[in-house]
Design a protein around this motif. Sequence first.
Motif, PDB file in Angstrom:
ATOM      1  N   LYS A 129      32.672 -39.545  72.694  1.00 50.80           N
ATOM      2  CA  LYS A 129      32.922 -40.955  72.413  1.00 50.80           C
ATOM      3  C   LYS A 129      33.009 -41.745  73.721  1.00 50.80           C
ATOM      4  N   ALA A 130      32.688 -43.020  73.617  1.00 44.30           N
ATOM      5  CA  ALA A 130      32.750 -43.891  74.792  1.00 44.30           C
ATOM      6  C   ALA A 130      34.192 -44.310  75.061  1.00 44.30           C
ATOM      7  N   ILE A 131      34.480 -44.585  76.332  1.00 45.26           N
ATOM      8  CA  ILE A 131      35.798 -45.063  76.732  1.00 45.26           C
ATOM      9  C   ILE A 131      35.618 -46.061  77.869  1.00 45.26           C
ATOM     10  N   ALA A 132      36.457 -47.087  77.879  1.00 49.51           N
ATOM     11  CA  ALA A 132      36.384 -48.111  78.924  1.00 49.51           C
ATOM     12  C   ALA A 132      37.771 -48.345  79.503  1.00 49.51           C
ATOM     13  N   LEU A 133      37.816 -48.567  80.822  1.00 47.36           N
ATOM     14  CA  LEU A 133      39.068 -48.816  81.527  1.00 47.36           C
ATOM     15  C   LEU A 133      38.809 -49.895  82.565  1.00 47.36           C
ATOM     16  N   VAL A 134      39.747 -50.845  82.714  1.00 40.30           N
ATOM     17  CA  VAL A 134      39.484 -51.948  83.633  1.00 40.30           C
ATOM     18  C   VAL A 134      40.624 -52.159  84.630  1.00 40.30           C
ATOM     19  N   CYS A 135      40.251 -52.680  85.782  1.00 40.94           N
ATOM     20  CA  CYS A 135      41.151 -53.110  86.849  1.00 40.94           C
ATOM     21  C   CYS A 135      41.941 -51.924  87.407  1.00 40.94           C
ATOM     22  N   HIS A 136      43.253 -51.859  87.183  1.00 38.38           N
ATOM     23  CA  HIS A 136      44.037 -50.719  87.649  1.00 38.38           C
ATOM     24  C   HIS A 136      43.930 -49.527  86.700  1.00 38.38           C
ATOM     25  N   ALA A 137      43.506 -49.756  85.476  1.00 40.48           N
ATOM     26  CA  ALA A 137      43.460 -48.669  84.497  1.00 40.48           C
ATOM     27  C   ALA A 137      42.528 -47.521  84.880  1.00 40.48           C
ATOM     28  N   PRO A 138      41.412 -47.731  85.600  1.00 37.07           N
ATOM     29  CA  PRO A 138      40.643 -46.562  86.016  1.00 37.07           C
ATOM     30  C   PRO A 138      41.473 -45.556  86.822  1.00 37.07           C
ATOM     31  N   VAL A 184      31.682 -45.163  89.184  1.00 36.58           N
ATOM     32  CA  VAL A 184      32.902 -45.808  88.707  1.00 36.58           C
ATOM     33  C   VAL A 184      33.235 -47.016  89.579  1.00 36.58           C
ATOM     34  N   THR A 185      34.100 -47.852  89.037  1.00 36.31           N
ATOM     35  CA  THR A 185      34.679 -48.941  89.814  1.00 36.31           C
ATOM     36  C   THR A 185      36.118 -49.129  89.351  1.00 36.31           C
ATOM     37  N   GLY A 186      36.809 -50.078  89.943  1.00 35.40           N
ATOM     38  CA  GLY A 186      38.195 -50.367  89.610  1.00 35.40           C
ATOM     39  C   GLY A 186      38.727 -51.357  90.630  1.00 35.40           C
ATOM     40  N   PHE A 187      40.003 -51.663  90.524  1.00 33.43           N
ATOM     41  CA  PHE A 187      40.632 -52.603  91.453  1.00 33.43           C
ATOM     42  C   PHE A 187      40.465 -52.077  92.874  1.00 33.43           C
ATOM     43  N   THR A 188      39.922 -52.910  93.735  1.00 29.52           N
ATOM     44  CA  THR A 188      39.541 -52.438  95.063  1.00 29.52           C
ATOM     45  C   THR A 188      40.693 -52.506  96.058  1.00 29.52           C
ATOM     46  N   ASN A 189      40.512 -51.792  97.169  1.00 34.64           N
ATOM     47  CA  ASN A 189      41.522 -51.833  98.229  1.00 34.64           C
ATOM     48  C   ASN A 189      41.736 -53.247  98.749  1.00 34.64           C
ATOM     49  N   THR A 190      40.660 -54.002  98.885  1.00 38.02           N
ATOM     50  CA  THR A 190      40.791 -55.351  99.424  1.00 38.02           C
ATOM     51  C   THR A 190      41.445 -56.294  98.428  1.00 38.02           C
ATOM     52  N   GLU A 191      41.234 -56.068  97.139  1.00 33.86           N
ATOM     53  CA  GLU A 191      41.929 -56.873  96.128  1.00 33.86           C
ATOM     54  C   GLU A 191      43.421 -56.542  96.126  1.00 33.86           C
ATOM     55  N   GLU A 192      43.750 -55.260  96.266  1.00 40.12           N
ATOM     56  CA  GLU A 192      45.167 -54.876  96.341  1.00 40.12           C
ATOM     57  C   GLU A 192      45.828 -55.472  97.579  1.00 40.12           C
ATOM     58  N   GLU A 193      45.092 -55.470  98.679  1.00 42.41           N
ATOM     59  CA  GLU A 193      45.618 -56.070  99.907  1.00 42.41           C
ATOM     60  C   GLU A 193      45.832 -57.567  99.723  1.00 42.41           C
ATOM     61  N   ALA A 194      44.916 -58.199  98.990  1.00 43.61           N
ATOM     62  CA  ALA A 194      45.004 -59.647  98.782  1.00 43.61           C
ATOM     63  C   ALA A 194      46.244 -60.032  97.977  1.00 43.61           C
ATOM     64  N   VAL A 195      46.683 -59.146  97.075  1.00 47.44           N
ATOM     65  CA  VAL A 195      47.885 -59.457  96.291  1.00 47.44           C
ATOM     66  C   VAL A 195      49.147 -58.897  96.953  1.00 47.44           C
ATOM     67  N   GLY A 196      48.984 -58.296  98.118  1.00 51.61           N
ATOM     68  CA  GLY A 196      50.129 -57.871  98.921  1.00 51.61           C
ATOM     69  C   GLY A 196      50.879 -56.666  98.403  1.00 51.61           C
ATOM     70  N   LEU A 197      50.186 -55.778  97.664  1.00 53.71           N
ATOM     71  CA  LEU A 197      50.903 -54.653  97.061  1.00 53.71           C
ATOM     72  C   LEU A 197      50.407 -53.286  97.533  1.00 53.71           C
ATOM     73  N   PHE A 203      32.193 -44.506  93.842  1.00 55.08           N
ATOM     74  CA  PHE A 203      32.797 -45.824  93.673  1.00 55.08           C
ATOM     75  C   PHE A 203      31.914 -46.919  94.250  1.00 55.08           C
ATOM     76  N   SER A 204      31.704 -47.965  93.456  1.00 51.13           N
ATOM     77  CA  SER A 204      30.978 -49.140  93.941  1.00 51.13           C
ATOM     78  C   SER A 204      31.768 -50.378  93.531  1.00 51.13           C
ATOM     79  N   LYS A 205      31.459 -51.506  94.143  1.00 52.36           N
ATOM     80  CA  LYS A 205      32.248 -52.717  93.896  1.00 52.36           C
ATOM     81  C   LYS A 205      31.462 -53.964  94.242  1.00 52.36           C
ATOM     82  N   ALA A 206      31.922 -55.069  93.679  1.00 56.71           N
ATOM     83  CA  ALA A 206      31.396 -56.386  94.028  1.00 56.71           C
ATOM     84  C   ALA A 206      32.399 -57.037  94.975  1.00 56.71           C
ATOM     85  N   ASP A 207      32.138 -58.260  95.370  1.00 59.24           N
ATOM     86  CA  ASP A 207      33.104 -58.993  96.185  1.00 59.24           C
ATOM     87  C   ASP A 207      34.400 -59.162  95.394  1.00 59.24           C
ATOM     88  N   ASP A 208      35.482 -59.372  96.097  1.00 60.57           N
ATOM     89  CA  ASP A 208      36.781 -59.537  95.450  1.00 60.57           C
ATOM     90  C   ASP A 208      36.725 -60.585  94.345  1.00 60.57           C
TER      91      ASP A 208
END
Length: 229
Positions: free
Chosen positions: A127-136, A156-169, A188-193
């Motif tokens: 079965k298919a499964i989807a996870l987003v942002c921090h959930a991956p 795969v992708t998910g919340f990136t290191n630079t996005e986490e840095e941007a929110v200060g966590l 792992f691949s990603k788009a811009d923040d």
Amino acid sequence: MKVLMVLTSHDQLGDTGRKTGFWLEELAAPYYNFRDAGWEVTLASPKGGRPPLDPKSNEPEFRTELTHRFEADAAAEAQLDSTLRLDSVSADDYDTVFYPGGHGPMWDLAEDPVSIALIEHVVRSGKAIALVCHAPGVLRHTRTPDGTPLVAGRDVTGFTNTEEEAVGLTKVVPFLVEDELVAKGGKFSKADDWQVYVVTDGLLITGQNPASSGPAANELIALVEKART
């Protein structure tokens, strides 16, 4: 079609004294994509009942048309008030599973043996499964039947290191989603923040950030509907 949406029950943002939980847009956008597609949605969380909302996700700058729609929807709010305990549900009763993010899942769902077993069962069942942002990040301990990390060799992708840095966590979270998926062998691949980015590898769908949650749900709908035909 029946979809199980799995939410966090964790409400403490590390040792900061601040609250966390699930991210509202990441519930609301997929929820209505599924409902508008005629799907039946079930909500579950480790502790059951009302899961904690990340208060930041309800600040004006992060509210959307769909978060407003959810909060004004008595039936949706009633569902949220009474999520099923995760250990009471069977993946066999659902056609697919979706994990919204927020920082909460990094503390509970990532380490929860019930969640880990559910994900592994869904994948084994084809079965298919989807996870987003921090959930991956909740994939960190999941494995294939031969013991290989589930994400090894997968796109795969998910919340990136630079996005986490941007929110200060960066120093608050128990691990960084991007680093953890890479460490487990994920491609792992990603788009811009903050840009919409969804990756599909077979029956595994991952989205990068809150804005990717609706598109990831649409990708899941298309994948499941295609498998029916």
